[in-house]
Every structure is written in C-alpha cells, then in structure tokens.
Design an enzyme around this catalytic site. Structure first.
Site, PDB file in Angstrom:
ATOM      1  CG  HIS A 133      -8.648  -5.139  -6.569  1.00  0.00           C
ATOM      2  ND1 HIS A 133      -8.059  -4.228  -5.512  1.00  0.00           N
ATOM      3  CD2 HIS A 133      -6.891  -6.192  -6.037  1.00  0.00           C
ATOM      4  CE1 HIS A 133      -7.250  -4.508  -5.036  1.00  0.00           C
ATOM      5  NE2 HIS A 133      -6.900  -5.535  -5.189  1.00  0.00           N
ATOM      6  CG  HIS A 186      -3.552  -3.959  -2.168  1.00  0.00           C
ATOM      7  ND1 HIS A 186      -2.890  -3.081  -3.071  1.00  0.00           N
ATOM      8  CD2 HIS A 186      -4.384  -5.045  -2.820  1.00  0.00           C
ATOM      9  CE1 HIS A 186      -3.309  -3.841  -4.199  1.00  0.00           C
ATOM     10  NE2 HIS A 186      -3.511  -5.119  -3.666  1.00  0.00           N
TER      11      HIS A 186
END
Lengths: 331, 331
Positions: free
Chosen positions: B56, B218
């Site tokens: 991320h 996700h």
C-alpha cells in the site's frame, strides 16, 4: 486502459488546472496556459527553465519550484511544447540575469528550443542551453550527442537550480548543469507499454513475458529484448550497462536514482534498489545519496530506470541544497 | 503482471532492505525485521505507531518520520502484521510517555493490535488506540464501527503525529487523532484490480469497461458497479457519497486528499481533483489544503480515492505542522 479523464483532447489543460490548484503554494499560472512558473522567484537570479511533453509526471512541471526550475513549458502528451511556450517560459523565468534552458535531447524539443532562443534574443533575453543525453542505450558512446535525455534530467535540474539559487551567473549555472549531465548515465527496462489517451491502444509493444532493456519513455527501441528476468538479474543488466559507459569506478561517490516508469509499484523499486546498491558496493562505488520513487514516468508504463551521477565537491553541495517542488522535496 | 521481484515470498523483506537504504536519513531498522522506526525520536514524547499489510506504499512505513509516526509494524502483502511486530513497534516508539497506536479497521489488525496492547501492558507500556473507519462505502452510517480505514488514515497520522511532536500527552494525542478520523470521510473508485505477487492473478475482478464505486483496497465490494464514466462523472459520484455522509456543509474548511490506487497516472489524479474542487466550491466548501498524489495505494490497482476532513483551528494547526517522511514531506 481505464482512465480518469474527460475528452482526451482536454487532458493536458485539465491536468494543469488541477496541478495549479493542488500546488498553489509552489507554482502559479501565466498568461500562456502552457507555461507554469514558480511562485516568488528571487530577484536577480539566473532563470532556470525546462519543458517537455506531458505524461511523464513529475517531469516536467513537477520540478518547478524552490531551488529548482523557475518555469516549464508544457507540451501535449509525449509531444514537445511549442516554441512559443518555451519563449514564454524564458520570459516568466528571466530576472534580467539570463536564462538557462535545461532540457532533453528529442528532435521536437531541440527544434522548438532553438527557435525560442532566437526569438528571446531579439527581445533582449540571453538564453543558454544544456541538452540532457544520459540514456546510454540510445546511441553508442562515440555518438553521445544522439543520446536521449531521461531521468538524469532530474539531477541536471537539481544541480542547475541549486547553482542559480546560490547566486551563480549564467555561465556558472550552465557549466554546473552541463557537468551534472556529463557525469550522469541512465538506462531503463520496460515491462509493459503505455497508451496515448487520444489513441486508446499502446503505440509500441512489450510482449507479455518479455522485457526490453534500454527502451525509451516513448517506446524508442532498446538494446535487448529478453524474457522477463528477476530483480537481481534486472539490476545486474542495468549496472552492467551504466557503470562501464562512464565509467564509474571503485572509490567513486554517486547519486543513484531509481525511478519507476509509472505503474510499477513503488515496493518493487525498493527491491530493485536493494540489488543495485549491493552490486555497486561490490564494485567499490558508494551511493552518497539515493533517490527511489516515481521521478520520471511514462503514464502507466511498467518498468524502471537506473541513473548514476558521479559526484565531486561542487555537485555534492548542489545535490544537498534543499529544494521544494511537487516532484522533489528535500530539506 | 510483470513484476520486479525475486522469490515472491521474499518481496517484503527485500522491499524493506531497499526502503531502509533509500531513506536512511529518516528511518532505521530494529531487532524485529518487520518493524521500522524513525531516526532520532525526541525524548519524552508520546510514541505514535501504525502498521498494516504491505503493498500500500507509501502506507504504512512511508509515514514513519519526523512529526508523523515513530514506528510501523509491517505485514505480508495485504496481511496484518503479527501481534509481535505491533508489540515491538510499541517498544521502539515508547519514550516513557505511552504510545498511541493509530491503525485501520481490519479484522487481522484489530486482533493483533489488541493482543499486542495486552502484552505491552504487562511490560509496563501504556498503549491507547484509534481505529480509522473513514471509508463511507464499507458500511451504513449507523454501523460506522464496521467501516474500514482507508486514505483518511494519512490525515489521522498527520494530526496525531503533530500533536505528539508538539508535546501533547497520550490522552491529548488520542483525542486529536480520534477527532481527525471522526471528521474524515473517504470513498474509492476502482478501475482495474491488482495481483498478489505470490498468487499471480487478481483475487478480485473489475470487468473492463466498468468501474466499482466504494471498492476497498483489497477488492472488498463497493456500493455500485457501473460502466466506466468520465472524470466529471466520477468526481460527482465521489462527492455525492462523501459530502452528505459527514455531512460537509457550506462554509466548511476541509482537507481534500485525492490518492491514486497505484497504477493510475498522476496526471489523471489532477484531472479528477480539478473536477472535485469545482464541485466543492459550488457547495461552498473551501479546500484549505489539498493533497493530490499516491498516498495510499494497492500495488498496481487503478483508480482513485477521495478523502475529506472537516477542519477546526486545532486540526488546521496540526495539519500545517511540517513533516518529513518518504510519503509526506511538508515544510
């Protein structure tokens, strides 16, 4: 390619609108909508200008700011800015001490900068140029004047911008920027191509499962197409192209800049840098300052570039000078 | 997905090696290789910790630095760090004044933070937590405790880190970070999915020609799948989700953070921000400080997120505090 855009013909104008709003503390618009200038350019300094096609963020407008470039000319996607945009950039940057135009070796940019320099002269503005040619893979060393400028331009802007900020005169700024690029070598590896928004499909190909060593930001052909390798092998390929060309040698102190080409996750750039730093260490080459991130991209192209710059005391001082722009913030 | 990696099982360790080398002026390693800490943490301040899965970038380790987080626990790709990594992050950050653990609302993180807080207590370290839940699309407002944390976490770290740097005690740091996230709302639009390196294919789908409003980092399901829209329409969808939820109202001053999800070119984020700023202006909402760039991504996912935070005088002061980390450099 799913894009966030409206009419593709408007993407550069709309991008500029958003850029100017997002970074109003650093940059401002000019009467020429394809020219971005730095806010609060100190009086009496040499002006520093760059410019190039759009789609390479942070290049080029992302390097307009404090102790960097004072203005940038903005082209369409992957196209040179016009001569008028370069001329207006010179005017925006000029503080009466002349202007250093530091740009990359592409035919459109060469042509338009030359025209703009002539027009500026008529208007009483002295402009001298440095043409970046750090891309080792784009021509043999004996024809280095044919080599393209790539991510090494960032270091040229850093050095030239710092020299101007420290009060260097035009010849000193040009000499420092020229030394920066003369001491710099780059190579890229492409893993997947990018698409021009108005075209809708890639205008060059990198076949899945392969990679192209030495490919340019616009898909210009490289020196080898081979099967996709792992990070250690890619790092070795890059180091083996860049190091012998200058050549960088044991005892050298260098800047190492690893830039993503756009869509490659930053995580992977760190994996690559880890390998590169180990290979350089083995050769006795010390990384004085690393830069790892997206410094010079080509939209959603995948892959990375490696740039090394040999340092001396002057270049160290200029590289260490603080800077503040969208693409480079350094305390 | 052509990646720059070696064995996918080693990607996190190798990324950390490169990250620590590239940012040795800001961060350092600890005895626990899944914990990154800030260099030169001032004595006697409250420690600020975060943590989360990898992939991320800049989150989470990219927000370890001056006036931000003091340490971060690092998980596998898209997986929570272990309780041991959170515990060791608390130890790395603790200066005897307690630790504020500011993290996102995901089941793995919740479980491991809770265990780590208990273990820390036994070792004499007081840890209090703020759990970010800024993602409007992840649950209805009445069940906001079920909402996920997304890019609003960046603003929570900015505020909490600044409060601690200014000498706030543990309760004051927690209160400021809680206010930051309570005043914050986010939504994302996904245009293309990402692939776990060890899996080799996307573990969720965004069909070409479509986009998913409210999708999580996700691939957690959003609130609407529709045909790919233009930037103006996307901006309106985002504003129409985020603004009424808080609700943000005429006269409000806000931080507006537009983050790419990874592979979307930064150029497009500026196009989107231009549209968003216009829509907010129409509603009388003033953007006090914009952030546009890749602040919280999901590898090579395409798309963007919008985060708004309502400001008061305290939050303005804390948002304006200088900061220095890989992901956020602010003078």
């Amino acid at each position: 390619m799913p894009r966030i855009m409206n009419n593709p013909d408007d993407i550069v104008d709309e991008m500029l609108n958003g850029f100017l709003k997002a970074h109003a503390d650093i940059v401002e618009a000019t009467d020429n909508k394809r020219v971005v200038k730095a806010k609060n350019i100190p009086a009496d300094k040499v002006g520093v200008v760059t410019g190039g096609g759009s789609g390479h963020k942070p290049a080029f407008i992302g390097y307009v700011g404090k102790n960097l470039c004072d203005a940038a000319a903005v082209g369409e996607i992957c196209s040179s800015p016009t001569a008028a945009a370069f001329l207006d950039s010179f005017k925006a940057a000029d503080q009466g001490q002349g202007v250093a135009c530091l740009y990359g070796n592409y035919s459109g940019d060469n042509m338009n900068v030359k025209m703009a320099v002539k027009m500026a002269k008529k208007q009483g503005i002295t402009v001298k140029t440095v043409v970046a040619n750090d891309d080792v893979a784009s021509a043999p060393k004996e024809q280095c004047e044919k080599r393209r400028g790539v991510a090494g331009e960032v270091l040229m802007w850093k050095v030239g911008g710092a020299k101007a900020a420290k009060g260097g005169n035009l010849d000193e700024v040009i000499a420092a920027a020229q030394k920066a690029i003369d001491n710099t070598r780059s190579v890229g590896i492409g893993l997947a191509p990018c698409t021009l928004p108005a075209v809708g499909h890639p205008n060059f190909e990198i076949k899945p499962g392969t990679m192209e060593v030495g490919i340019g930001h616009h898909g210009e052909p490289g020196i080898a197409v081979c099967k996709l390798e792992n990070a250690a092998e890619m790092a070795k390929r890059m180091v083996d192209v860049v190091v012998p060309d200058y050549p960088f040698e044991a005892g050298d102190e260098v800047v190492a800049l690893v830039s993503g080409l756009g869509a490659t996750p930053v995580m992977e750039l760190y994996v690559l840098y880890d390998e590169i730093e180990c290979l350089l260490k083995e050769k006795g080459i010390h990384v004085y300052r690393p830069y790892v991130g997206n410094y010079f991209t080509s939209m959603e192209m995948m892959g990375a570039t490696l740039t090394l710059m040999k340092l001396d005391d002057e270049l160290k001082e200029l590289i260490d000078t603080p800077a503040n722009s969208m693409g480079l913030k350094q305390n």
